[in-house]
Design a protein around this motif. Sequence first.
Motif, PDB file in Angstrom:
ATOM      1  N   GLU A 131      -1.211  -9.357  19.639  1.00 34.01           N
ATOM      2  CA  GLU A 131      -2.286  -9.312  18.654  1.00 34.01           C
ATOM      3  C   GLU A 131      -2.568 -10.700  18.084  1.00 34.01           C
ATOM      4  OE1 GLU A 131      -5.356  -7.997  16.494  1.00 34.01           O
ATOM      5  OE2 GLU A 131      -4.245  -6.803  17.960  1.00 34.01           O
ATOM      6  N   ASN A 132      -1.518 -11.533  17.945  1.00 32.62           N
ATOM      7  CA  ASN A 132      -1.717 -12.902  17.464  1.00 32.62           C
ATOM      8  C   ASN A 132      -2.577 -13.699  18.437  1.00 32.62           C
ATOM      9  OD1 ASN A 132      -0.214 -12.509  15.146  1.00 32.62           O
ATOM     10  ND2 ASN A 132       1.689 -13.178  16.075  1.00 32.62           N
ATOM     11  N   GLU A 133      -2.356 -13.496  19.743  1.00 34.44           N
ATOM     12  CA  GLU A 133      -3.187 -14.174  20.743  1.00 34.44           C
ATOM     13  C   GLU A 133      -4.628 -13.693  20.651  1.00 34.44           C
ATOM     14  OE1 GLU A 133      -0.729 -15.253  24.657  1.00 34.44           O
ATOM     15  OE2 GLU A 133      -0.424 -13.164  24.035  1.00 34.44           O
ATOM     16  N   ALA A 134      -4.810 -12.405  20.404  1.00 31.49           N
ATOM     17  CA  ALA A 134      -6.164 -11.855  20.274  1.00 31.49           C
ATOM     18  C   ALA A 134      -6.875 -12.450  19.059  1.00 31.49           C
ATOM     19  CB  ALA A 134      -6.102 -10.334  20.166  1.00 31.49           C
ATOM     20  N   GLN A 135      -6.150 -12.628  17.953  1.00 32.99           N
ATOM     21  CA  GLN A 135      -6.756 -13.214  16.758  1.00 32.99           C
ATOM     22  C   GLN A 135      -7.086 -14.687  16.973  1.00 32.99           C
ATOM     23  OE1 GLN A 135      -4.159 -12.402  13.459  1.00 32.99           O
ATOM     24  NE2 GLN A 135      -4.550 -10.204  13.500  1.00 32.99           N
ATOM     25  N   GLY A 136      -6.195 -15.399  17.680  1.00 33.63           N
ATOM     26  CA  GLY A 136      -6.487 -16.794  17.997  1.00 33.63           C
ATOM     27  C   GLY A 136      -7.698 -16.915  18.904  1.00 33.63           C
ATOM     28  N   HIS A 191       0.841  -1.194   0.000  1.00 32.87           N
ATOM     29  CA  HIS A 191       0.000   0.000   0.000  1.00 32.87           C
ATOM     30  C   HIS A 191       0.881   1.251   0.000  1.00 32.87           C
ATOM     31  CE1 HIS A 191      -3.414  -2.541   0.548  1.00 32.87           C
ATOM     32  NE2 HIS A 191      -3.022  -2.972   1.734  1.00 32.87           N
ATOM     33  N   SER A 192       0.539   2.200  -0.859  1.00 33.34           N
ATOM     34  CA  SER A 192       1.332   3.420  -0.981  1.00 33.34           C
ATOM     35  C   SER A 192       1.270   4.239   0.307  1.00 33.34           C
ATOM     36  CB  SER A 192       0.814   4.265  -2.144  1.00 33.34           C
ATOM     37  OG  SER A 192      -0.543   4.608  -1.953  1.00 33.34           O
ATOM     38  N   GLY A 193       2.442   4.737   0.711  1.00 40.06           N
ATOM     39  CA  GLY A 193       2.530   5.517   1.931  1.00 40.06           C
ATOM     40  C   GLY A 193       2.880   4.711   3.160  1.00 40.06           C
ATOM     41  N   CYS A 194       2.959   3.396   3.035  1.00 39.70           N
ATOM     42  CA  CYS A 194       3.280   2.528   4.170  1.00 39.70           C
ATOM     43  C   CYS A 194       4.659   1.914   3.941  1.00 39.70           C
ATOM     44  CB  CYS A 194       2.238   1.429   4.343  1.00 39.70           C
ATOM     45  SG  CYS A 194       2.555   0.348   5.755  1.00 39.70           S
ATOM     46  N   ASP A 195       5.555   2.056   4.915  1.00 41.92           N
ATOM     47  CA  ASP A 195       6.916   1.527   4.819  1.00 41.92           C
ATOM     48  C   ASP A 195       7.126   0.314   5.706  1.00 41.92           C
ATOM     49  OD1 ASP A 195       7.541   3.628   3.101  1.00 41.92           O
ATOM     50  OD2 ASP A 195       8.080   4.962   4.759  1.00 41.92           O
ATOM     51  N   TYR A 196       6.043  -0.290   6.175  1.00 43.12           N
ATOM     52  CA  TYR A 196       6.165  -1.430   7.090  1.00 43.12           C
ATOM     53  C   TYR A 196       6.776  -2.622   6.357  1.00 43.12           C
ATOM     54  CZ  TYR A 196       4.821  -4.985  10.500  1.00 43.12           C
ATOM     55  OH  TYR A 196       4.829  -6.014  11.408  1.00 43.12           O
ATOM     56  N   LYS A 197       7.713  -3.294   7.023  1.00 39.39           N
ATOM     57  CA  LYS A 197       8.390  -4.458   6.444  1.00 39.39           C
ATOM     58  C   LYS A 197       8.276  -5.642   7.392  1.00 39.39           C
ATOM     59  CE  LYS A 197      11.868  -1.870   3.802  1.00 39.39           C
ATOM     60  NZ  LYS A 197      13.317  -1.683   3.568  1.00 39.39           N
ATOM     61  N   THR A 198       8.035  -6.802   6.827  1.00 37.67           N
ATOM     62  CA  THR A 198       8.014  -8.038   7.592  1.00 37.67           C
ATOM     63  C   THR A 198       8.220  -9.199   6.625  1.00 37.67           C
ATOM     64  OG1 THR A 198       6.752  -9.336   9.193  1.00 37.67           O
ATOM     65  CG2 THR A 198       5.511  -8.312   7.415  1.00 37.67           C
ATOM     66  N   HIS A 227      -0.750  -7.984   7.689  1.00 39.80           N
ATOM     67  CA  HIS A 227      -0.610  -6.535   7.879  1.00 39.80           C
ATOM     68  C   HIS A 227      -1.342  -5.772   6.790  1.00 39.80           C
ATOM     69  CE1 HIS A 227       1.178  -2.562   8.340  1.00 39.80           C
ATOM     70  NE2 HIS A 227       1.490  -2.626   7.064  1.00 39.80           N
ATOM     71  N   GLU A 228      -1.221  -6.198   5.547  1.00 34.56           N
ATOM     72  CA  GLU A 228      -1.849  -5.479   4.437  1.00 34.56           C
ATOM     73  C   GLU A 228      -3.371  -5.455   4.573  1.00 34.56           C
ATOM     74  OE1 GLU A 228       1.507  -6.319   0.951  1.00 34.56           O
ATOM     75  OE2 GLU A 228      -0.359  -7.479   1.011  1.00 34.56           O
ATOM     76  N   ARG A 229      -3.934  -6.500   5.156  1.00 41.37           N
ATOM     77  CA  ARG A 229      -5.392  -6.543   5.331  1.00 41.37           C
ATOM     78  C   ARG A 229      -5.860  -5.459   6.302  1.00 41.37           C
ATOM     79  NH1 ARG A 229      -7.351 -11.543   8.554  1.00 41.37           N
ATOM     80  NH2 ARG A 229      -6.439 -10.200  10.148  1.00 41.37           N
ATOM     81  N   ASP A 230      -5.097  -5.218   7.376  1.00 41.12           N
ATOM     82  CA  ASP A 230      -5.493  -4.251   8.401  1.00 41.12           C
ATOM     83  C   ASP A 230      -4.747  -2.924   8.291  1.00 41.12           C
ATOM     84  OD1 ASP A 230      -7.090  -6.277   9.463  1.00 41.12           O
ATOM     85  OD2 ASP A 230      -5.445  -7.040  10.698  1.00 41.12           O
TER      86      ASP A 230
END
Length: 303
Positions: A215-220, A75-82, A90-93
């Motif tokens: 957050e992973n625990e919250a999703q689980g 997504h343009s404007g986002c520099d998050y890397k993983t 991440h891209e979904r949220d």
Amino acid sequence: MRQKGLLEGWSTCEVCNYSREMLLEMPCCQAKFCERCLRSKATCFNCYKVFDIKACKPAEHFDDLVAQVLVTCRHSGCDYKTTEFLIKQHERDCEHNEIFTSDLVSTMEPAQTPKNIAMQRRLNIFKGFMMYNNVQHIMNCIDKQLSLDDTPLEIAGDDEFYTHIILEGDTLPGLSIKYKVSISEIKEVNRLYSDRIHERTALRIPRKHTPTFSENEAQGLEQLLKNRLINRFRRKTGIKSNAEALYYLENTNMDIDAAFNLWADDSAWEKTAPAFNSCIPCHEELALFEKPSRQRGCCALVF
């Protein structure tokens, strides 16, 4: 002999066995040695060919290796890397997602935007299980927009125990580390005689520490409670399949009361609706077009 890990020894010279900040790559065979060892000899330690140290180039650093593994958000404007495995989540949220930033979203009512609908669906899943402290904590973080990773668990009152709903990946040693309570204390409070905890729904844990949840625990937890909500709805309505129960729940944003009313309306309509006449031929009509079977025998025609 112990086998080396994938990145173990990546900066260690094979000749002197010292860890260096940088190794030089040989032009002849791409072997890697430190500069000090290479200056002590005119031939390669690996293939024994004569080389010029000026032709050697620095080997890739660990940061360069990591950079090759990381993927940037599309997504343009986002520099998050993983990693590639986690980037889709991440891209979904991502707040820069076009679904959340498009002109169409700006014309919608605030409650009808995709982000708010997803948030309301999550709250509807959690609100039926507020007797568990970890569910209360996650609901509190969502309501106040707090980071789960940095917000410690807090509960109202002077209760001496946490009520922890058991997740799929929970173990006694893991819960002991998270809540900083010994395994024997957890067993004693819950009258456990083995380490098997998944036969139960929840555990009482002595309140000696304020843990945090990821957050992973919250999703689980959300997925676990979603399945339990489906089972609740099936028991309440008598629906046989998960797919049919999920249809009613998803059409009401996982609100079990609204889903029940929708199901009740459908059931009432089915009882009063006129009979449905299908244009598809019935079995008797199809039998007229079937070719008659001719059997060989004394009473049958023989061709």
